[in-house]
Design a protein around this motif. Structure first.
Motif, PDB file in Angstrom:
ATOM      1  N   HIS A 138       0.697  -1.206  -0.113  1.00 24.35           N
ATOM      2  CA  HIS A 138      -0.096   0.040   0.007  1.00 24.35           C
ATOM      3  C   HIS A 138       0.897   1.248  -0.085  1.00 24.35           C
ATOM      4  N   SER A 139       1.943   1.258   0.803  1.00 26.98           N
ATOM      5  CA  SER A 139       2.767   2.363   0.793  1.00 26.98           C
ATOM      6  C   SER A 139       3.542   2.711  -0.290  1.00 26.98           C
ATOM      7  N   CYS A 140       3.998   1.502  -1.233  1.00 25.43           N
ATOM      8  CA  CYS A 140       4.710   1.694  -2.376  1.00 25.43           C
ATOM      9  C   CYS A 140       3.436   2.194  -3.278  1.00 25.43           C
ATOM     10  N   ARG A 141       2.235   1.714  -3.434  1.00 24.89           N
ATOM     11  CA  ARG A 141       1.497   2.339  -4.395  1.00 24.89           C
ATOM     12  C   ARG A 141       1.007   3.838  -4.133  1.00 24.89           C
ATOM     13  N   ASP A 142       1.097   4.249  -2.780  1.00 21.53           N
ATOM     14  CA  ASP A 142       0.932   5.706  -2.459  1.00 21.53           C
ATOM     15  C   ASP A 142       2.089   6.488  -2.953  1.00 21.53           C
ATOM     16  N   ARG A 143       3.262   5.950  -3.169  1.00 19.61           N
ATOM     17  CA  ARG A 143       4.394   6.320  -3.614  1.00 19.61           C
ATOM     18  C   ARG A 143       4.539   6.388  -5.345  1.00 19.61           C
TER      19      ARG A 143
END
Length: 185
Positions: A138-143
């Motif tokens: 999820h953090s990777c997608r946000d970035r």
């Protein structure tokens, strides 16, 4: 919830200096030690640890637990840092600082990963950030980082940073030292 840790740090340092007999309260030491870690001021954290009276450190397990986090940060042991942060049941007002510390360490790590890696495995990312696999994805997608079809390889993008008008030699040396140190560990 206190978020101005710089001001709180100044207040706590003043309390320590003005304490009767030169011995501040355990709460003062605990908060100050946690704030130094939050500020990534490991040298001041180590000096504070050394000047806290032995009877206070031995009778306050929370201070010892905070210093355990500091030791992990000093050794750049990110997985160990997250394990140590999660291993103790922090009390207020230290818990507030510890939560902010954990987020700041994670954010610094993600920014460093973005600047340092062209690709990284999900397992390595999970280990370095202390996140679950789902939270890491999820953090990777946000970035807006690219995730391979197999979900195992991540291609980070460098964080967007405004161009500095002027960078001092000290800033450049600090950044280079931080980068080289990260790559060595």
């Amino acid at each position: 919830m206190i978020t101005n840790f710089d001001k709180l740090c100044g207040d706590l340092e003043k309390q320590e200096l003005e304490a009767p007999n030169g011995i501040a309260s355990p709460s003062t030491y605990a908060q100050l030690l946690a704030i130094y870690l939050y500020q990534n001021d490991l040298c001041n954290a180590k000096f504070l640890w050394k000047r806290i009276p032995q009877n206070i450190t031995s009778s306050n397990p929370e201070i010892t637990a905070i210093w355990s986090v500091g030791q992990k940060l000093w050794k750049k042991d990110l997985p160990g840092t997250y394990q140590t942060l999660a291993a103790y049941n922090w009390t207020e007002p230290v818990a507030n600082i510890i939560r902010a510390l954990e987020e700041k360490v994670r954010e610094r790590t993600l920014n460093l990963i973005g600047r340092s890696y062209s690709s990284i495995s999900l397992d390595t990312l999970v280990s370095m950030t202390g996140l679950s696999r789902d939270a890491a994805l999820h953090s990777c997608r946000d970035r807006k980082w690219t995730i391979s079809n197999d979900g195992i390889t991540i291609n980070p993008l460098p964080p967007a940073q405004p161009a500095p008008l002027h960078t001092s030699s000290e800033d450049q040396l600090f950044k280079l030292t931080e980068f080289v140190s990260f790559l060595e560990n």
